[in-house]
Each structure stands twice: as C-alpha cells, then as structure tokens.
Design a protein around this motif. Sequence first.
Motif, mmCIF file in Angstrom:
data_model
loop_
_atom_site.group_PDB
_atom_site.id
_atom_site.type_symbol
_atom_site.label_atom_id
_atom_site.label_comp_id
_atom_site.label_asym_id
_atom_site.label_seq_id
_atom_site.Cartn_x
_atom_site.Cartn_y
_atom_site.Cartn_z
ATOM 1 N N VAL A 2 0.856 -1.196 0.000
ATOM 2 C CA VAL A 2 0.000 0.000 0.000
ATOM 3 C C VAL A 2 0.890 1.243 0.000
ATOM 4 O O VAL A 2 1.682 1.457 0.905
ATOM 5 C CB VAL A 2 -0.939 0.013 1.223
ATOM 6 N N GLU A 3 0.748 2.045 -1.032
ATOM 7 C CA GLU A 3 1.468 3.308 -1.133
ATOM 8 C C GLU A 3 0.608 4.475 -0.653
ATOM 9 O O GLU A 3 1.099 5.396 0.008
ATOM 10 C CB GLU A 3 1.890 3.555 -2.588
ATOM 11 N N VAL A 4 -0.688 4.448 -1.002
ATOM 12 C CA VAL A 4 -1.595 5.556 -0.694
ATOM 13 C C VAL A 4 -2.869 5.013 -0.052
ATOM 14 O O VAL A 4 -3.658 4.339 -0.710
ATOM 15 C CB VAL A 4 -1.967 6.346 -1.969
ATOM 16 N N PRO A 5 -3.108 5.291 1.223
ATOM 17 C CA PRO A 5 -4.368 4.886 1.844
ATOM 18 C C PRO A 5 -5.548 5.618 1.206
ATOM 19 O O PRO A 5 -5.435 6.755 0.755
ATOM 20 C CB PRO A 5 -4.194 5.313 3.308
ATOM 21 N N ARG A 6 -6.683 4.954 1.188
ATOM 22 C CA ARG A 6 -7.889 5.553 0.617
ATOM 23 C C ARG A 6 -8.226 6.881 1.292
ATOM 24 O O ARG A 6 -8.042 7.048 2.494
ATOM 25 C CB ARG A 6 -9.068 4.581 0.763
ATOM 26 N N TRP A 7 -8.709 7.820 0.477
ATOM 27 C CA TRP A 7 -9.175 9.150 0.889
ATOM 28 C C TRP A 7 -8.040 10.096 1.268
ATOM 29 O O TRP A 7 -8.291 11.196 1.756
ATOM 30 C CB TRP A 7 -10.197 9.080 2.031
ATOM 31 N N THR A 8 -6.795 9.698 1.018
ATOM 32 C CA THR A 8 -5.693 10.633 1.234
ATOM 33 C C THR A 8 -5.238 11.185 -0.116
ATOM 34 O O THR A 8 -5.595 10.662 -1.174
ATOM 35 C CB THR A 8 -4.517 9.965 1.968
ATOM 36 N N ASN A 9 -4.423 12.240 -0.086
ATOM 37 C CA ASN A 9 -4.089 12.973 -1.307
ATOM 38 C C ASN A 9 -2.611 12.957 -1.687
ATOM 39 O O ASN A 9 -2.274 13.239 -2.846
ATOM 40 C CB ASN A 9 -4.523 14.438 -1.168
ATOM 41 N N ALA A 10 -1.726 12.682 -0.722
ATOM 42 C CA ALA A 10 -0.296 12.707 -1.034
ATOM 43 C C ALA A 10 0.037 11.603 -2.023
ATOM 44 O O ALA A 10 -0.267 10.428 -1.786
ATOM 45 C CB ALA A 10 0.523 12.538 0.245
ATOM 46 N N LYS A 11 0.661 11.971 -3.132
ATOM 47 C CA LYS A 11 0.995 10.986 -4.168
ATOM 48 C C LYS A 11 2.299 10.280 -3.785
ATOM 49 O O LYS A 11 3.390 10.727 -4.124
ATOM 50 C CB LYS A 11 1.118 11.634 -5.544
ATOM 51 N N MET A 12 2.137 9.189 -3.052
ATOM 52 C CA MET A 12 3.275 8.398 -2.603
ATOM 53 C C MET A 12 3.530 7.274 -3.601
ATOM 54 O O MET A 12 2.597 6.744 -4.204
ATOM 55 C CB MET A 12 3.005 7.820 -1.210
ATOM 56 N N GLU A 13 4.801 6.881 -3.744
ATOM 57 C CA GLU A 13 5.136 5.840 -4.707
ATOM 58 C C GLU A 13 6.440 5.167 -4.328
ATOM 59 O O GLU A 13 7.298 5.752 -3.650
ATOM 60 C CB GLU A 13 5.257 6.448 -6.111
#
Length: 288
Positions: free
Chosen positions: A48-59
């Motif tokens: 999981v890079e980005v949890p649901r409902w969050t905005n930071a574009k993690m990768e």
Amino acid sequence: MYRVEERGRVNTSSYRLYLRNAQGQIVSPFHDIPLWASESQNVFNMVVEVPRWTNAKMEIATKEPLNPIKQDIKKGNMRFVANIFPHKGYIWNYGALPQTWEDPTHTDELTGCVGDNDPIDVCEIGTKVCTRGEVIQVKVLGTLALIDEGETDWKIIAIDIKDPEADKFNSIDDVRRLKPGYLEASVDWFRRYKVPDGKAENQFAFNSEFKDKDFAINVIKNTHASWKALVMRKSPTGEINCTNTMVSDSPFLCSETDATAVVEKLPEFGAGDSMPVDVDKWWYGKKN
C-alpha cells in the motif's frame, strides 16, 4: 509480516519509508517481497502506497537503492492529487504488486503502447482504510488498461482477502453488481485526475472496459516475467535500481550491512511540514 521504518520529515522531499521483514532485515518493496502470497490460490501481496481518501501521491522509489516509498515531486513541490468532485483523494487503497515491472521497451500487443517503467498498480476496494507501507494479501478481480501519455499503465482491481465481504467478490462482475457505480467512478477518477494540473484527460484501451480476472492474472504474470529479466540483468535496467537483499541469485543482491548503511545515511524521522492549505479543496470540472 512487515513493519515500516520512516526517515526524514513527512510532506518534504526528505521523507522515505522503508520496510523490514519479520527478522528485522531491510527489504525492497519492489524486489524482495514475493509476488504471490499463495500461488496455487492466486493470492498476491500488495504494497500500500496511498491509503484511501488521502491525497499525497506516494510511490515506490524505483530509482533509489532498496526502493523506499516517497512522495512524488512536481516542479519542486510535493505532489498531492486534487479532490475531483465528488471524489475525495484516492478512492481506493492504492499501491503496487511487488516483483512486477511494466517494461518501457516492450510494446504491448493488446494496447499498442509500451510499459510505464513501474511495478503494476493495484486498486484495493475493501472496507478497511489501510496504512502507508502496509503489505496486504489480495485476490484479483479484473483490470483496467489506462493509457498515460502513450504508455500502458495497468490498474488491477483487487480486494483484501481479510475483508469481511471478500467471499462475495470473485469477479469484476461482482464489483459491478455489489458496488454499483464504483467501476464507473474509477474510470472517471483516472480519466480526470491530472486535469487540475493542466494536463489532458487520460485515455484507455478496450473502450474503457474492465477486463476479467483471468485476463488480469495473465497481465500480472507477464509483468512478473519482465521483472525477473530486470533483476537478473537480462533486460537493460536504465535508471531502475535493482538493489535487493532477498533475491539470492540476483547480481544486485546486497548484504544486510550495506542495506542498513543505506537507511542510516538518512536523517531520523521527525516532525514534517504541514499540508498545503488547498489540499482539502474540491476541484470542479466538466466531464466530457
């Protein structure tokens, strides 16, 4: 079981999230976590890079040693996706399948486009909001073929096998039946998420239609084969960093001492910058 080790400061370019296995060893989420949690049952590991409902574009940082998770940067600024009305941030738990790679030198015979040079993406549709860096086990339901600036960017639709409703979801048709409007919302999100940044809408292969589970699993197997060639130096690596600690026959294998040194070069985890004030704003745009 995996645990996270954060370094640097959140919402800054220094932030990195590394993974350690149950033995406490640093592992690459790109190369060291097995693709299959159970190959016989087609259960896959998902990072999981980005949890649901969050905005930071993690990768996953594919170009860095041991491939930590970091935030994407655009024009010198930390990247956050817009809330494209009526969607709040990412509308699934978003991440990647380890040990997969969409080869940028290979033209997909089905889409006519080359790969995007990343691990294959996953949209997990379960009820739990996951945490960044969490490794969950998912079953695949189908896939969508996004065409992003001329590159094939597969989006696997999957569900956590521990989800309370996981037994009800065994195909892409189950998603359509039990979560009406969700697949259409997913297409809308991927079509428009770059528009607030001034880019054109994304396109899709197959007339924006989702392909079924068997098709998706075949795509995953093909990208796994591409990854194997990459990590064994049978394909050009380009800017991809293949340093790993667990792929025993890989020429890129490094020692635990060297892996620890990579992590300890970075500053310890501390308080980060606050979120930009416009992250919670809605973006309103016309649907074409």
